[in-house]
Scaffold this active site. Structure first.
Site, mmCIF file in Angstrom:
data_model
loop_
_atom_site.group_PDB
_atom_site.id
_atom_site.type_symbol
_atom_site.label_atom_id
_atom_site.label_comp_id
_atom_site.label_asym_id
_atom_site.label_seq_id
_atom_site.Cartn_x
_atom_site.Cartn_y
_atom_site.Cartn_z
ATOM 1 C CD GLN A 198 -0.981 -0.729 3.567
ATOM 2 O OE1 GLN A 198 -0.676 -1.286 4.583
ATOM 3 N NE2 GLN A 198 -2.178 0.093 3.611
ATOM 4 C CD GLU A 246 -5.285 1.891 8.329
ATOM 5 O OE1 GLU A 246 -5.070 1.170 8.946
ATOM 6 O OE2 GLU A 246 -4.492 2.294 7.179
#
Length: 268
Positions: free
Chosen positions: A119, A203
């Site tokens: 990521q 997130e």
């Protein structure tokens, strides 16, 4: 008039001094890592704080740390994920004080496969009157590492891309489209990906093994959101699984998709 002009200049100077430079932010995060407060994204953590009656009223899953869209492979596996968004201006949540953060990123795995995640993304942090942004790359379960040589401001356009060249190697790339600056990192010899998931996520990340206080990030809209499969075909988030963040019995986000767009709104 002269006094007003001088006062305005002093206020502008004080405001400028309140915003940390990229090198100051980098040094601050390095110091926190040295103290054991490593910044880390985590696989999706399922939330069980909502009643079954409430959860069944929606097609959205709930997590304590992820909000966004996830494609889950049935046969094909995902080799690359990309998306573009506008850098938001985070705020402290209602009733909150002190430092609050959130992060927008794209990745491979972490939902139905939690052993590894490739990521890259951008953290946005509000602390009093100061706002800062930090670009990073990560191959979980290792910690995240900051990119150097790139900076961001509210309103900039950023493109984030990860590519798995194999299940244990790949690249992470982030581009500030507004400034034309791009940085990347290559991985090799990493824990094996499953390549089951492609995701576009906002997130509440961890620092020092605890979730950071979650910022009011406004809205993050991933556009031109696409994933490439091992057969070379390109797919969009249309039909993906949707996830909202729920903490302490309260839903803090609202996510939707349309074609190649994923929109994540803060609602807390």
């Amino acid at each position: 008039m002269v006094a007003f002009t001088v006062l305005s200049q002093l206020l502008l100077a004080a405001s400028a001094l309140a915003v940390p430079t990229s090198s100051e932010r980098f040094a601050s995060r390095a110091a926190r890592r040295a103290a054991g407060l490593n910044r880390q994204s985590r696989p999706k953590i399922a939330s069980s704080g909502l009643s079954a009656e409430f959860t069944n009223s929606s097609n959205v899953d709930y997590s304590s740390n992820w909000s966004g869209a996830v494609l889950v492979a049935s046969t094909a596996t995902y080799k690359s994920v990309t998306g573009t968004f506008t850098v938001p201006s985070p705020k402290e949540p209602s009733g909150g004080s002190g430092e609050h953060s959130a992060s927008a990123w794209v990745g491979i795995d972490g939902d139905t496969c939690g052993t590894a995640i490739l990521q890259t993304g951008l953290d946005f942090t509000i602390s009093g009157s100061s706002v800062s942004y930090d670009a990073w790359y990560e191959w979980y379960p290792d910690y995240a590492y900051d990119f150097s040589g790139i900076s961001f401001s509210s309103g900039d356009t950023v493109t984030v891309t990860v590519t798995a060249t194999s299940k244990t190697a790949g690249t992470a790339k982030i581009t500030n489209v507004s400034t034309g600056k791009s940085v990347s990192h290559s991985f090799s010899g990493q824990p094996s990906l499953c390549e089951y998931n492609a995701e576009w996520i906002v997130e509440d990340f961890e620092e020092g093994s605890s979730l950071v206080p979650f910022a009011n990030f406004g809205t993050v809209t991933f556009t031109n959101a696409k994933a490439t499969t091992n057969s070379g075909s390109t797919v969009t988030p249309s039909g993906s699984d949707l996830i909202d963040i729920e903490q302490n019995g309260k839903v803090l986000t609202s996510v939707s998709t349309s074609g190649s767009t994923v929109t994540v709104k803060y609602t807390g």
